[in-house]
Design a protein around this motif. Structure first.
Motif, mmCIF file in Angstrom:
data_model
loop_
_atom_site.group_PDB
_atom_site.id
_atom_site.type_symbol
_atom_site.label_atom_id
_atom_site.label_comp_id
_atom_site.label_asym_id
_atom_site.label_seq_id
_atom_site.Cartn_x
_atom_site.Cartn_y
_atom_site.Cartn_z
ATOM 1 N N HIS A 90 0.843 -1.196 0.000
ATOM 2 C CA HIS A 90 0.000 0.000 0.000
ATOM 3 C C HIS A 90 0.879 1.246 0.000
ATOM 4 C CE1 HIS A 90 0.883 -0.727 4.273
ATOM 5 N NE2 HIS A 90 0.694 0.579 4.471
ATOM 6 N N MET A 92 1.657 4.920 1.646
ATOM 7 C CA MET A 92 1.530 5.515 2.966
ATOM 8 C C MET A 92 1.941 6.982 2.907
ATOM 9 S SD MET A 92 3.420 4.454 6.532
ATOM 10 C CE MET A 92 5.023 5.110 6.001
ATOM 11 N N ARG A 96 1.491 10.807 7.728
ATOM 12 C CA ARG A 96 0.617 9.857 8.435
ATOM 13 C C ARG A 96 -0.874 10.132 8.265
ATOM 14 N NH1 ARG A 96 3.660 5.380 9.620
ATOM 15 N NH2 ARG A 96 5.703 6.042 10.339
ATOM 16 N N ARG A 97 -1.245 11.049 7.379
ATOM 17 C CA ARG A 97 -2.680 11.257 7.177
ATOM 18 C C ARG A 97 -3.269 10.016 6.478
ATOM 19 N NH1 ARG A 97 -3.139 16.194 2.908
ATOM 20 N NH2 ARG A 97 -1.194 16.785 3.961
ATOM 21 N N GLU A 98 -4.560 9.819 6.631
ATOM 22 C CA GLU A 98 -5.234 8.649 6.070
ATOM 23 C C GLU A 98 -5.470 8.843 4.575
ATOM 24 O OE1 GLU A 98 -6.818 4.811 6.246
ATOM 25 O OE2 GLU A 98 -5.743 5.960 7.790
ATOM 26 N N LEU A 99 -5.091 7.836 3.777
ATOM 27 C CA LEU A 99 -5.345 7.863 2.340
ATOM 28 C C LEU A 99 -6.615 7.071 2.044
ATOM 29 C CD1 LEU A 99 -1.745 7.153 0.973
ATOM 30 C CD2 LEU A 99 -2.893 9.376 1.151
ATOM 31 N N ASN A 101 -9.025 4.278 1.055
ATOM 32 C CA ASN A 101 -8.863 2.826 1.072
ATOM 33 C C ASN A 101 -7.548 2.399 1.706
ATOM 34 O OD1 ASN A 101 -10.138 0.302 0.372
ATOM 35 N ND2 ASN A 101 -8.559 0.020 -1.186
ATOM 36 N N GLY A 102 -7.042 3.223 2.618
ATOM 37 C CA GLY A 102 -5.790 2.884 3.287
ATOM 38 C C GLY A 102 -4.586 2.884 2.364
#
Length: 373
Positions: A90, A92, A96-99, A101-102
């Protein structure tokens, strides 16, 4: 309702001199891809090598390809890295913010040209991450990029080539006169001087005498440690597109009528006087021979997915194989796509087929043992 569409990461830009070509190719893919079938995320690689999630080709073209920081695009874009976890590959965000579908995608569509995109390095990265991708694998990409090794493989396969010599940059700097003498003695003038590992005719020159040859060698040495020098072939410039994996097929051939002495970067992308004849006016027998040779060249370098094979055809209809591009220019008006359109596959369908071929190749390559356990 949960989104069940296959998620595609469109990877574009890159560090090579073909950055702008890549951005335009990605713009065409993004416009044509079936959004009902695929969820698309864009990942732009700036020319400084940093990866940014969420920046689109249109934004890059508007801001200028020299842009290198997400701040130049307002609030869009976040710097990311690819996590090499074969069980959970995946992207990243470095902050560290959320993308979405992770950061997970089902396939990468790397619309990248030149070094660090088309030469096997990116393909190796994706292989280690266990991610399917469009196009040739590590070997096919590397051989398709290195003109010296490509020609060696073509010769071993018995394919028709022009005479050529290869020099290392250190050799040229140590004994330029000796190199020039060898070229004049074995290839004559005019001749073409090329960096071994670059595309879109960047760094390529046509030398007509010793002085031009010296300048051409110096120019090519700026771009690569290995330089290929080829004899001049008087002939028509013909290109054939290839599509497929193990059962590859060839398109109708097309002919280039360059506006300049040869089809350099400016003639390809900046000079509108260059013309393309699709299909090329050829006899049925010669057309079939070109198509068969294109598929043989594709297989010789272990290419997959797509490739454009370039030829010269002499006045007596002799075929001379020039090179293969494993990620050719991919806009809707690029030769690769236009040849398939003339052969009966429109651009949107071509994008869909390439994604299917990428997934097919991934399943095939994973169907093997690499350890005794």
């Amino acid at each position: 309702m949960q989104d069940t569409s296959l998620r595609v990461a469109l990877l574009f830009g890159g560090q090579s001199g073909e950055h702008e070509v890549s951005v335009n190719s990605a713009k065409s893919v993004l416009q044509a891809i079936d959004r009902g079938k695929y969820g698309v995320e864009t990942v732009w690689i700036a020319q400084n090598g940093r990866w940014y999630w969420g920046i689109t080709p249109d934004q890059v073209l508007k801001q200028g390809v020299g842009a290198s920081a997400p701040g130049e695009f307002g609030r869009d874009g976040v710097q990311v890295t690819l996590v090499h976890d074969p069980e959970n590959p995946h992207f990243m965000a470095l902050d560290r913010r959320e993308l979405p579908n992770g950061g997970r995608v089902n396939l990468v569509f790397p619309v990248l040209h030149g070094p660090f995109g088309e030469d096997g390095t990116l393909q190796g990265l994706l292989e280690m991450a266990n991610l399917p991708y469009v196009g040739s694998g590590v070997l096919g990409s590397a051989l398709g990029m290195d003109k010296d090794r490509m020609k060696a493989v073509f010769a071993q396969a018995g394919l028709p080539l022009a005479h050529y010599l290869t020099f290392l940059r250190a050799e040229i700097r140590r004994d330029a006169e000796g190199c020039i003498h060898r070229i004049a003695e074995n290839l004559g003038f005019p001749c073409f001087v090329k960096p071994a590992n670059l595309g879109s005719s960047v760094g390529i020159s046509k030398a007509h005498d010793n002085l031009e040859l010296r300048r051409s060698l110096e120019l090519a040495a700026i771009y690569d440690r290995k330089i290929v020098v080829e004899e001049n072939i008087r002939g028509r410039e013909i290109e054939v597109s290839v599509l497929g994996n193990d059962e590859a097929r060839a398109s109708l051939p097309g002919e280039i009528l360059p506006a300049r002495e040869f089809y350099d970067y400016e003639a390809k992308y900046q000079d509108s006087a260059s013309r393309l004849l699709i299909p090329a006016p050829l006899s049925p027998a010669l057309q079939a021979d070109l198509q068969a040779t294109a598929v043989k060249a594709f297989r010789a370098v272990d290419a997959s997915g797509l490739g454009r094979v370039d030829f010269f055809v002499t006045a007596d209809d002799k075929i001379v194989l020039n090179e293969i591009n494993t990620m050719p220019g991919f806009t809707q008006i690029s030769m690769y796509a236009k040849l398939w359109e003339a052969t009966g596959i429109p651009y949107g369908e071509l994008v869909d087929r390439l994604i299917t071929l990428g997934l097919e190749r991934f399943r095939d390559t994973r169907n093997r043992k690499i350890a005794r356990v």
